[in-house]
Scaffold this motif. Structure first.
Motif, PDB file in Angstrom:
ATOM      1  N   GLU A  58       0.853  -1.181   0.000  1.00 13.89           N
ATOM      2  CA  GLU A  58       0.000   0.000   0.000  1.00 13.89           C
ATOM      3  C   GLU A  58       0.886   1.227   0.000  1.00 13.89           C
ATOM      4  O   GLU A  58       1.949   1.240   0.620  1.00 13.89           O
ATOM      5  N   PHE A  59       0.436   2.237  -0.706  1.00 12.57           N
ATOM      6  CA  PHE A  59       1.224   3.442  -0.937  1.00 12.57           C
ATOM      7  C   PHE A  59       0.324   4.631  -0.647  1.00 12.57           C
ATOM      8  O   PHE A  59      -0.822   4.679  -1.095  1.00 12.57           O
ATOM      9  N   GLU A  60       0.830   5.584   0.117  1.00 13.70           N
ATOM     10  CA  GLU A  60       0.090   6.810   0.370  1.00 13.70           C
ATOM     11  C   GLU A  60       0.933   7.983  -0.082  1.00 13.70           C
ATOM     12  O   GLU A  60       2.091   8.107   0.308  1.00 13.70           O
ATOM     13  N   GLY A  61       0.350   8.824  -0.935  1.00 12.83           N
ATOM     14  CA  GLY A  61       1.042  10.003  -1.439  1.00 12.83           C
ATOM     15  C   GLY A  61       0.281  11.254  -1.065  1.00 12.83           C
ATOM     16  O   GLY A  61      -0.955  11.261  -1.025  1.00 12.83           O
ATOM     17  N   SER A  62       1.004  12.320  -0.774  1.00 15.06           N
ATOM     18  CA  SER A  62       0.383  13.594  -0.404  1.00 15.06           C
ATOM     19  C   SER A  62      -0.449  14.144  -1.551  1.00 15.06           C
ATOM     20  O   SER A  62      -0.210  13.823  -2.714  1.00 15.06           O
ATOM     21  N   ALA A  63      -1.379  14.998  -1.218  1.00 15.04           N
ATOM     22  CA  ALA A  63      -2.119  15.737  -2.248  1.00 15.04           C
ATOM     23  C   ALA A  63      -1.164  16.741  -2.882  1.00 15.04           C
ATOM     24  O   ALA A  63      -0.173  17.159  -2.263  1.00 15.04           O
ATOM     25  N   PRO A  64      -1.433  17.159  -4.123  1.00 16.45           N
ATOM     26  CA  PRO A  64      -0.562  18.165  -4.742  1.00 16.45           C
ATOM     27  C   PRO A  64      -0.659  19.495  -3.997  1.00 16.45           C
ATOM     28  O   PRO A  64      -1.689  19.819  -3.406  1.00 16.45           O
ATOM     29  N   SER A  65       0.429  20.248  -4.046  1.00 18.88           N
ATOM     30  CA  SER A  65       0.460  21.560  -3.401  1.00 18.88           C
ATOM     31  C   SER A  65      -0.304  22.560  -4.268  1.00 18.88           C
ATOM     32  O   SER A  65       0.099  22.827  -5.405  1.00 18.88           O
ATOM     33  N   PRO A  66      -1.405  23.118  -3.758  1.00 16.71           N
ATOM     34  CA  PRO A  66      -2.195  24.059  -4.554  1.00 16.71           C
ATOM     35  C   PRO A  66      -1.394  25.256  -5.062  1.00 16.71           C
ATOM     36  O   PRO A  66      -1.646  25.741  -6.162  1.00 16.71           O
ATOM     37  N   SER A  67      -0.401  25.690  -4.298  1.00 16.49           N
ATOM     38  CA  SER A  67       0.367  26.871  -4.697  1.00 16.49           C
ATOM     39  C   SER A  67       1.224  26.623  -5.939  1.00 16.49           C
ATOM     40  O   SER A  67       1.675  27.568  -6.581  1.00 16.49           O
ATOM     41  N   LYS A  68       1.436  25.355  -6.288  1.00 19.23           N
ATOM     42  CA  LYS A  68       2.271  25.025  -7.448  1.00 19.23           C
ATOM     43  C   LYS A  68       1.455  24.728  -8.702  1.00 19.23           C
ATOM     44  O   LYS A  68       2.013  24.327  -9.717  1.00 19.23           O
ATOM     45  N   ILE A  69       0.133  24.891  -8.614  1.00 20.40           N
ATOM     46  CA  ILE A  69      -0.740  24.629  -9.757  1.00 20.40           C
ATOM     47  C   ILE A  69      -1.263  25.955 -10.285  1.00 20.40           C
ATOM     48  O   ILE A  69      -1.880  26.714  -9.535  1.00 20.40           O
ATOM     49  N   PRO A  70      -1.041  26.259 -11.563  1.00 19.78           N
ATOM     50  CA  PRO A  70      -1.610  27.487 -12.116  1.00 19.78           C
ATOM     51  C   PRO A  70      -3.133  27.472 -11.951  1.00 19.78           C
ATOM     52  O   PRO A  70      -3.769  26.430 -12.165  1.00 19.78           O
ATOM     53  N   PRO A  71      -3.736  28.598 -11.561  1.00 20.53           N
ATOM     54  CA  PRO A  71      -5.183  28.634 -11.312  1.00 20.53           C
ATOM     55  C   PRO A  71      -6.019  28.097 -12.481  1.00 20.53           C
ATOM     56  O   PRO A  71      -7.018  27.413 -12.271  1.00 20.53           O
ATOM     57  N   GLU A  72      -5.581  28.346 -13.703  1.00 18.44           N
ATOM     58  CA  GLU A  72      -6.343  27.885 -14.876  1.00 18.44           C
ATOM     59  C   GLU A  72      -6.250  26.368 -15.067  1.00 18.44           C
ATOM     60  O   GLU A  72      -7.007  25.798 -15.862  1.00 18.44           O
ATOM     61  N   ASP A  73      -5.351  25.690 -14.352  1.00 21.82           N
ATOM     62  CA  ASP A  73      -5.171  24.241 -14.502  1.00 21.82           C
ATOM     63  C   ASP A  73      -5.732  23.425 -13.341  1.00 21.82           C
ATOM     64  O   ASP A  73      -5.600  22.198 -13.329  1.00 21.82           O
TER      65      ASP A  73
END
Length: 193
Positions: free
Chosen positions: A73-88
């Protein structure tokens, strides 16, 4: 010939809130013992045109790996919102699970992830400022699998060389041995190869 073949990737929390960690189980078959670790990485791709925005959510080492069917089993963090362009943020992104042995990538399993607001009002009229706490994600159950030939430092066992009195068993067929078209089954859903 690949020494390791993925049999199944099961997301244990899908759909989920956008900010929740990813939790899944990977099942794979190994046809020869691997003395070194397999490295697994989870990558979030929000902007396919800009690789610099890819986020490695987590990685883990599994090994040494015995012959047979293995899972973890593998658990990965959610993506960092600050690193995602708002339009994406809203709409489709990609989630990629890679498997490597001795720094050689041997498999890449890609999924589409759809992100939207959790209520009709916000879906129809999204707020100017993104409200990440109100976002939900849904990962497609139809992965895209790419396999790569690598140099394995081990060989699969040769059948037919059992000594007298030794127990033998039939080989477990791999997905490559199954008759039919190019689809492989995962969670009961065809997996494109």
């Amino acid at each position: 010939m690949s020494i390791v073949t993925i049999r199944n990737v099961e997301f244990l929390n899908n759909p989920a809130r956008f900010l929740d960690p990813y939790h899944f189980r990977v099942t794979f078959e190994c046809v020869a013992p691997l003395p070194d670790d397999l490295e697994w990485r989870l990558i979030y791709v929000s902007s396919p045109d800009n690789e610099e925005l890819d986020q490695e959510l987590d990685d883990c080492l599994v090994g040494p790996v015995p012959v047979g069917v293995n899972s973890f089993e593998f658990e990965g963090s959610a993506p960092s919102p600050s690193k995602i362009p708002p339009e994406d943020v809203l709409g489709v992104a990609a989630l990629i699970l890679t498997g490597s042995y001795k720094e050689q990538e041997f498999v890449r399993v890609g999924y589409y992830q759809n992100t939207e607001y959790d209520n009709e009002e916000m879906k129809e009229s999204p707020p100017r400022q993104m409200v990440f706490e109100k976002l939900v994600r849904d990962i497609s159950t139809k992965p895209r699998v790419t396999r790569f030939q690598i140099k394995w430092d081990v060989s699969p066992p040769q059948h037919g060389n059992a000594s007298a009195g030794a127990a033998t068993s039939a080989a477990v067929p791999s997905a490559n041995d199954l008759a039919g078209d190019e689809d492989e089954k995962t969670n009961g859903v065809p997996m494109q190869l």
